[in-house]
Each structure stands twice: as structure tokens, then as C-alpha cells.
Design an enzyme around this catalytic site. Structure first.
Site, PDB file in Angstrom:
ATOM      1  N   ARG A  51       0.818  -1.213   0.000  1.00  0.00           N
ATOM      2  CA  ARG A  51       0.000   0.000   0.000  1.00  0.00           C
ATOM      3  C   ARG A  51       0.855   1.267   0.000  1.00  0.00           C
ATOM      4  NH1 ARG A  51      -3.521  -0.462   5.012  1.00  0.00           N
ATOM      5  NH2 ARG A  51      -1.669  -1.543   5.779  1.00  0.00           N
ATOM      6  N   ILE A  98     -24.506   6.278  11.588  1.00  0.00           N
ATOM      7  CA  ILE A  98     -24.638   5.004  10.871  1.00  0.00           C
ATOM      8  C   ILE A  98     -24.007   3.857  11.648  1.00  0.00           C
ATOM      9  CG2 ILE A  98     -24.100   3.814   8.695  1.00  0.00           C
ATOM     10  CD1 ILE A  98     -26.278   6.000   8.579  1.00  0.00           C
ATOM     11  N   GLY A  99     -23.075   4.143  12.555  1.00  0.00           N
ATOM     12  CA  GLY A  99     -22.544   3.063  13.384  1.00  0.00           C
ATOM     13  C   GLY A  99     -21.137   3.284  13.866  1.00  0.00           C
ATOM     14  N   TRP A 150     -18.562  -8.020  -0.558  1.00  0.00           N
ATOM     15  CA  TRP A 150     -17.259  -7.530  -0.120  1.00  0.00           C
ATOM     16  C   TRP A 150     -16.363  -8.666   0.363  1.00  0.00           C
ATOM     17  CZ3 TRP A 150     -19.042  -2.498   2.820  1.00  0.00           C
ATOM     18  CH2 TRP A 150     -19.624  -1.627   1.879  1.00  0.00           C
ATOM     19  N   ASP A 191     -26.816  -3.542   7.851  1.00  0.00           N
ATOM     20  CA  ASP A 191     -26.350  -2.701   6.743  1.00  0.00           C
ATOM     21  C   ASP A 191     -26.294  -3.484   5.438  1.00  0.00           C
ATOM     22  OD1 ASP A 191     -25.987  -0.519   8.364  1.00  0.00           O
ATOM     23  OD2 ASP A 191     -23.867  -0.885   8.719  1.00  0.00           O
ATOM     24  N   HIS A 251     -28.970   0.227   5.982  1.00  0.00           N
ATOM     25  CA  HIS A 251     -28.212   1.367   5.457  1.00  0.00           C
ATOM     26  C   HIS A 251     -27.660   1.013   4.093  1.00  0.00           C
ATOM     27  CE1 HIS A 251     -25.408   4.596   4.946  1.00  0.00           C
ATOM     28  NE2 HIS A 251     -24.387   3.768   4.905  1.00  0.00           N
ATOM     29  N   CYS A 300     -25.422   2.854   0.614  1.00  0.00           N
ATOM     30  CA  CYS A 300     -24.644   4.046   0.280  1.00  0.00           C
ATOM     31  C   CYS A 300     -23.957   3.931  -1.063  1.00  0.00           C
ATOM     32  CB  CYS A 300     -23.593   4.333   1.363  1.00  0.00           C
ATOM     33  SG  CYS A 300     -22.342   3.064   1.566  1.00  0.00           S
ATOM     34  N   GLU A 332     -27.384   7.101   1.258  1.00  0.00           N
ATOM     35  CA  GLU A 332     -26.500   8.181   0.806  1.00  0.00           C
ATOM     36  C   GLU A 332     -27.311   9.211   0.036  1.00  0.00           C
ATOM     37  OE1 GLU A 332     -24.553  10.600  -1.922  1.00  0.00           O
ATOM     38  OE2 GLU A 332     -25.559   8.801  -2.642  1.00  0.00           O
ATOM     39  N   HIS A 374     -17.241  11.116   3.194  1.00  0.00           N
ATOM     40  CA  HIS A 374     -16.060  10.754   2.409  1.00  0.00           C
ATOM     41  C   HIS A 374     -15.230  11.967   2.012  1.00  0.00           C
ATOM     42  CE1 HIS A 374     -18.390   7.048   2.129  1.00  0.00           C
ATOM     43  NE2 HIS A 374     -17.237   6.458   1.910  1.00  0.00           N
TER      44      HIS A 374
END
Length: 785
Positions: free
Chosen positions: A28, A453-454, A583, A621, A663, A665, A687, A716
């Protein structure tokens, strides 16, 4: 560093290639360089040098894996943030509010580039949304009738020249003109009826200049990515998509002074749009033969180089090399030249499975990350020309795939029996009116209730504590005491700010999917399997290899502790079954619907245990619901059925008085708004801030009857919205939806933000909610509520 492994050739004839490669660096490095620039820890020159190092290492790595140095089979597909933003900057499509970041020579440096991506002060960044049906996010260009297209910024050409000077003739990769326009949106102030595709002719002139610049720099091939051609959503509303494709590529393919063009159609099958593309004089076509298929009319391939994308660029399982060869060989009689390739760019998979020493050795043998996929296409390219040269490799590949079938944990009888015994009632709750009355009595919330949202900021302290615990330097008791102190801090902050529904902040969670994967059997997690999600944001998707079992409660202890620290309602936080699949790298040996149902059953048990612990609100979510929507309209109804069923299976066991939230987004929701309604959640947060509340029209259109929380703060971006800005968004919400349904919340979780901006933004959010409540209370009794 070692040098190139092959010599120049005057007649390049690829045998194998990939359409792209991970671009953050194996450790990274690109992410860290950008974030150091943003934080003021590095200057522009140091950041540019670090990114150049990542690019050079990538090219050399691909060469060492078997892609020659001098035939353009190595793609130059690097991006500091996003490939669509790169194209916008290169083509002069910078919004007017950022005009000052463009230099007199048309170039935009990394500071200005980051400003367009992240925003500043009152200047909102470009909208961000999902890249087709992947978990990558792109930045949406803003195009108006007056956007001045021109070849403005030559960063891509300079990066190509940089590799050439190092001894590598690469293949530059650029988003194609049709996809660029179809993914763009009309800029604010554009006249009604304007669509960015109306600017095609003007845009093509800029592309011609860009292509000539690459040719002048020595590029023999340029790759133009056209994934929009496989997406019914992208082409919806275009009167003549085939004409659009033909117009673009008739002109570009006939443009004088251009390099050879390889046009790609990843993520699916271009269907009827392949013909108008193939009938032009483009030199090469790259077809996704994992999700798509070769054309029935193989005459379309005559005279062209065809990259057969038979190695899956999106998942991590080893390819069936023998089956891939059976797909590639028939193309050899139709095309001028056939190349073994990946179905998509490899930006969607991690770098190298050989680094994952912590994975079970047997499981590791089933996997192929980016480096292994490059090796697979090299083997296939060799096999197309000399089958006998790779016989042992094909045998070993088949054996590894066969080993999965009978491995422990892949199939569990108790999981399959439970699924088989489900009845329709397992997917249903009571009528919403009944639930609403029970929840109003149990929770006693005000009009326009405020919540988050959490997640709360994951501080450096939290990350250090987690890392020390993972290394065994901190025992369970010490680590858990630390987490409780973080929960205490978050609860106290929320009470001080005046939020109505509290969360525990999720300090124990490294990621909203990985955390659950670590507590569910049937998953494995990696140490180095980072994948870019957007910009500098990277995630480590788990590997879902077997039937899913929840051995014990996962979130209950933390939610129960939070409940003991406040008298206000506490919201338990779960990740939904569709998002866990989207994901993760999911098994490919059974239908996704079956795997989703297994995950849903595990979550259903978690919901029941949260209820038993006294948690009256549970959020499940599903930010990836839209993401997995198939790109072709004919495939979408089946997906929407099973995805909605999976959510309902996870949540329908909840009591009437338990308020179920979800949720979603960063997607375009219009196509799935009916499915969102079908989830039957009591409250849906969505969103809306970055897209300036565009979703409200869809919500109003379907007559959404349950609670809705259109996000009022774009998390974001580092900018802090003012109280009045949030109040304006709330006024728009209550103008479109009855106020008693509206919740007040950010767009997404706060994990990536800092506490200073979080506290300021939430303070403004609560103040805005109070202001709009007062305005509503002052309205005449006859006004809508």
C-alpha cells in the site's frame, strides 16, 4: 532491480496479457504516499517520487512474471486516485469550481487533483459511486454544454515515457469515450434535456489529440476501456447506443497518427453492441469470457487481435485452465491473433497469495491472486502455441481444483438441512403499521430523530491497541478493557452532542465485513490481501470457501455493554448478507443465492441474541445491495428476489417492537428503489448528501411509507458542513417525504474521519435537526406533517 527479460521486437505478437494490475503497491505504498501528502507530512516532490516507485515496481513485477518488456503486453494502468478522474483531468473536464487548480499548461498537480477528488471548504468534491457491479468507487465527471474538452494534462503520457526510459514498452490504459460520457452527469445549471453523450463529437477531438500524443511518445498500442457497453443501466436512455459506439470508433480508428487500439468490454457481455464496435477499424478487442461469451458470428473477429478474457479478474479461485483453453482455441480460427488474458483489470484482487503464510496451506492451494493470475495467462498463452509445453501445469491446476470438492467445511449437512426446512413465514414480519405502533411505544423518539450510521473514528490509538493484541503483546482482558473505555468515550460524546439513538462506535471492528468473517466458520481472512475500494481506501476482503456457521454471538457483548452505559436507545450494528457476499471473495461452486441464505441464517441468530440482551434497535447494513445488481436487465429480477429474501430471512425473526434499520450508500438507487422498499426495514438510511438529495425523487415516486434517513453529511470528504447546509438538506427531505418518516444521519459510518471534524459535523447535524423541528412545529395545523 533487475532489467527487462526480453528484447525489442519489430512485430509484437502477444501471447498473454492482463487488462490492469493492483495499483496501490504490494504494501500500500501509494496509499501511504497520498495520505502523507494530504496530512502535510510529505511534499509534492516526495509524493511524486513515491508513486513513481510504485509504477516502476509494478512494471518490473509483471515482466518478471512472464509478460515481455517490448511487445506492449504490460498495461500502464496506474492511477493515483481514480481512472475516471484521470480521464476527466486529461480531457480538460474539470468543474468550474476547481478551475484554479489547473495550471497555465493545462496540467493539474497532485494537490489540485486531490482537491477535485476530496473537495475543499464550500466546494463539494465530485460525486462518488460504484464502478459497475464491483466494490470499486469512481468519481463522476460533471459535463455541461460548455465544458471545454481538449487534451489538457499529459500525466499519462509522461508515465508511459517513464516506463519506456526504464526499458519497458507498455500499453497505456484510458477510459474509453463512450464509457466516459455515459458515466458522467450533467453539471449543475445544465439545461433540461441535456445529456453528456450529446458532447461526443467534441470529446472525440480531445481523444484524437491524446492518442496522437501517446503515439508520438512511442506507444504502439493504447487500451480504451469500454465497460459501459456491457451495462444496460449505463446505456438506458440512449436512443441509439449502437450508433454512439459506431460514431466513436469509426472516427478514432480512422484518426491519422494514432497507435493501435485495443478496446475492452469487461464485466460482462456487450451483446448487440459488439457488432458496431467490431465493424470499425479498431485493431484489437478484449472480451470478458468469464461473464460473457464469444460472439456467435465469429466473422466479427476477422483481422483483429482478440484478447480472450478467460481468467477471472474479480475472484481469487484458481482458473480451470483446461476449460479456459477450450474457450480460447475456437477463436484461433476466427481472429488474426488470439491472446490469453484476464476478464477484467486485476485491480479487484490482492497482489500475491504466496505472502499469505497464515492461511491454511490447503486453502492457499485453491487460490490465485493477481500474480498467480498473471502466471495463469502466461501458461495459457504458451498452451495456445505449444500444448505439450505446459501439460504438468494443467494437471496440477486440475488437481488443486478437485481438492476443494471434498475438503472439510466446504459442505456441512446441518446448515443445508436448516435451509431446506425453512417455510415462507421465516421471511415475513407483521404489517408495518402494527410494528410502528409497538416501536413508538417502546422507543419514544422525537420527530426527526438523530443518529449515526454506526462506526466512530478509528483512531491511531485503537489501531495500535488492536495490532498489539493481534501480536500477542496485550492479553484479552487488557484489550477488552481498552475497548470498553473507547465505548464509554463515544457514548459520552453522543450524549453531550444530544443524539437521540446511540451506537457503540465499533472500536473492536477492523472492517465491517472482515470482523464478521473472523467470527463465522466457512470464512478465511488474509494478512496482506489489500484491494483498493476508492482513492487511498483499501480493504481486505475475506475468502468465503465453505458453508457458513455462527459458533457463538458476535456483537452482543459490546452492544449489551453500551446499553448499560446510557438510558437512551442503543442500536446494534450488523452487516447484511448481501454486503458480506459483495465484499468477500465468494465460493464459485454453488449459486450466490444459496450462500446468501447461509449467511442470513447466521445473522438471524445474532438478531435474536441482541433482542434477548435488550437491544431494541438493530441495524443490518446493506450498502452493497445495488452493487451486485446484474448489468443486464434480463438478469436483474432473479437477483433482486434472492437478495431481498436474504435480508428478510436475516431480520424477519425480530419482534414487532424491535426496530430494524438498514443502510445503503454510494450507488444509483433508482433502479432498485422497489427492492429497497421490499426489504421491509422499519428505517432505511441512504446516501444523499454528495448527490445533493437526488434520491428523494425516487423515494417520493414509490410512496415509501417507512422511516427514511437521507444522509445529510458526506463523510467521504474532510469538509465540515454548516448547520444551515444540513438544515437545507433536511428541508428538502421533509418537502419530499412526510416529516414523521424522516431520520437525520450522516451518509455513512465515521470510521475514516477524525474526531475534530466528526464532533463539529455532528454538532451541526443536531442543531439543524432542532431548527427544522422548530420550523415544523410552527407550521399551521393544516400543513403536511
Amino acid at each position: 532491480m533487475t532489467g527487462p527479460t526480453s528484447s525489442p521486437s519489430s512485430t509484437p505478437a502477444w501471447s498473454a496479457t492482463v487488462l490492469g494490475y493492483p495499483r496501490t503497491g504490494a504494501d500500500r505504498e501509494a496509499k501511504k504516499a497520498l495520505e502523507a501528502l494530504w496530512a502535510g507530512r510529505a511534499d509534492l516532490a516526495a509524493t511524486e517520487a513515491a508513486l513513481a516507485g510504485v509504477r516502476a515496481a509494478t512494471v518490473r513485477r509483471l515482466n518478471s512474471l512472464g509478460l515481455p518488456a517490448h511487445d506492449a503486453s504490460i498495461p500502464s494502468a496506474f492511477s493515483a486516485y481514480d481512472q475516471v478522474l484521470d480521464a476527466a483531468v486529461a480531457l480538460g473536464a474539470v468543474p468550474d469550481r476547481f478551475a484554479d487548480v489547473v495550471g497555465g499548461d493545462g496540467r493539474v498537480d497532485l494537490v489540485g487533483y486531490s482537491t477535485i477528488a476530496r473537495g475543499r471548504g464550500a466546494d463539494a468534491p465530485l460525486e462518488m459511486t460504484k464502478w459497475f457491479d464491483t466494490n470499486y468507487h469512481y468519481l463522476v465527471p460533471e459535463i455541461s454544454p460548455s465544458t471545454s474538452f481538449r487534451f489538457a494534462d499529459d500525466r499519462g503520457v509522461r508515465e508511459f515515457s517513464e516506463a519506456l526510459a526504464d526499458g519497458f514498452l507498455t500499453r497505456p490504459v484510458v477510459v474509453g469515450p463512450v464509457t466516459f460520457l455515459l458515466l458522467s452527469k450533467p453539471a449543475a445549471g445544465s439545461p433540461d434535456g441535456f445529456a453528456p453523450v450529446q458532447r461526443l463529437d467534441d470529446l472525440l477531438g480531445a481523444y484524437e489529440d491524446l492518442l496522437r500524443a501517446y503515439a508520438a511518445a512511442g506507444a504502439e498500442w493504447v487500451q480504451l476501456d469500454e465497460p459501459a457497453l456491457v451495462s444496460g443501466s449505463a446505456t438506458a436512455g440512449v436512443a441509439d447506443p449502437a450508433g454512439l459506439v459506431a460514431t466513436a470508433y469509426e472516427r478514432l480508428s480512422r484518426s491519422p497518427g494514432r497507435p493501435r487500439l485495443l478496446v475492452t468490454t469487461p464485466y460482462g457481455d456487450p451483446g448487440e453492441l459488439l457488432e458496431p464496435l467490431a465493424r470499425t477499424a479498431v485493431d484489437g478487442l478484449a472480451l470478458d469470457l468469464v461473464r460473457g461469451s464469444a460472439p456467435r458470428d465469429t466473422s466479427l473477429l476477422a483481422g483483429k487481435t482478440v484478447v480472450g478474457g478467460v481468467v477471472d479478474g474479480r475472484n481469487v479461485w484458481r482458473a480451470d485452465l483446461s476449460a479456459a483453453l477450450r474457450v480460447l482455441r475456437p477463436l484461433q480460427g476466427a481472429a488474426a491473433h488470439v491472446v490469453a488474458g484476464t476478464s477484467t483489470s486485476l485491480l479487484h484482487v490482492p497482489h500475491d497469495v504466496d505472502r499469505e503464510s497464515g492461511l491454511d496451506e490447503r486453502l492457499r492451494g485453491w487460490l490465485a491472486f493477481a500474480d498467480q493470475k498473471v502466471a495463469e495467462v502466461v501458461v495459457l498463452g504458451t498452451a495456445l502455441r505449444d500444448p505439450d509445453a505446459v501439460g504438468e501445469v494443467l494437471t496440477a491446476s486440475a488437481a488443486a481444483r478437485a481438492d476443494r470438492v471434498g475438503a472439510p467445511g466446504v459442505v456441512r449437512a446441518e446448515v443445508r438441512s436448516r435451509l431446506a426446512a425453512l417455510t415462507p413465514q421465516a421471511f415475513r414480519r407483521s404489517d408495518y403499521a402494527v410494528r410502528r405502533n409497538a416501536q413508538d411505544e417502546a422507543l419514544g423518539l422525537p420527530l426527526l430523530p438523530t443518529t449515526t450510521i454506526g462506526s466512530f473514528p478509528q483512531t491511531a490509538g485503537i489501531r495500535r491497541a488492536r495490532a498489539a493484541w493481534a501480536r500477542g503483546e496485550s492479553d484479552d482482558t487488557r484489550y477488552e478493557d481498552y475497548l470498553r473505555s473507547e465505548i464509554d468515550r463515544v457514548v459520552a460524546l453522543q450524549e453531550e452532542l444530544g443524539l437521540d439513538v446511540l451506537v457503540h462506535g465499533e472500536p473492536e471492528r477492523n472492517d465491517m465485513v472482515q470482523y464478521f468473517a473472523e467470527h463465522l466458520e466457512g470464512f478465511a481472512v488474509t494478512a496482506h490481501g489489500w484491494v483498493q475500494s476508492y482513492g487511498s481506501r483499501c480493504v481486505r476482503p475475506p475468502i468465503l470457501f465453505g458453508d457458513v456457521v455462527r459458533p457463538e454471538p458476535i456483537t452482543v457483548p459490546w452492544s449489551a455493554y453500551t446499553r448499560s452505559r446510557t438510558a437512551k436507545p442503543v442500536k446494534g450494528m450488523l452487516t447484511g448478507p448481501v454486503t458480506i457476499l459483495a465484499w468477500s471473495f465468494v465460493r464459485d461452486d454453488q449459486p450466490l443465492a444459496d450462500t446468501a441464505s447461509q449467511v442470513a441464517l447466521a445473522l438471524r441468530d445474532e438478531v435474536a441474541d441482541l433482542e434477548a440482551a435488550g437491544i431494541g434497535i438493530v441495524q443490518v447494513d446493506e450498502p452493497a445491495l445495488r452493487e451486485l445488481l446484474p448489468l443486464r436487465a434480463e438478469d436483474q429480477p432473479a437477483y433482486l428476489r434472492w437478495s431481498v429474501d436474504a435480508f428478510r430471512l436475516a431480520t424477519a425473526g425480530a419482534a414487532d417492537a424491535t426496530q430494524v434499520h438498514t443502510h445503503l450508500c454510494y450507488s444509483e438507487f433508482g433502479e432498485v428503489i422497489d427492492a429497497i422498499d421490499g426489504l421491509d426495514a422499519d428505517v432505511t438510511s441512504i446516501e444523499a448528501a454528495r448527490s445533493r438529495m437526488e434520491v428523494l425523487a425516487d423515494i417520493a415516486r414509490v410512496g415509501f411509507a417507512r422511516g427514511i434517513g437521507p444522509g445529510v453529511w458526506d463523510i467521504h470528504s474532510p469538509r465540515v458542513p454548516s448547520t444551515e447546509e444540513i438544515a437545507e438538506q433536511l428541508r428538502a427531505a421533509v418537502a419530499a417525504v412526510p416529516a414523521r418518516q424522516v431520520w437525520v444521519n450522516p451518509d455513512c459510518g465515521l470510521k475514516t474521519r477524525g474526531y475534530e471534524e466528526t464532533t463539529a459535523s455532528l454538532r451541526h447535524l443536531v442543531a439543524a435537526a432542532h431548527a427544522v423541528r422548530a420550523e415544523l412545529a410552527a407550521r399551521p395545523v393544516t400543513a403536511p406533517a
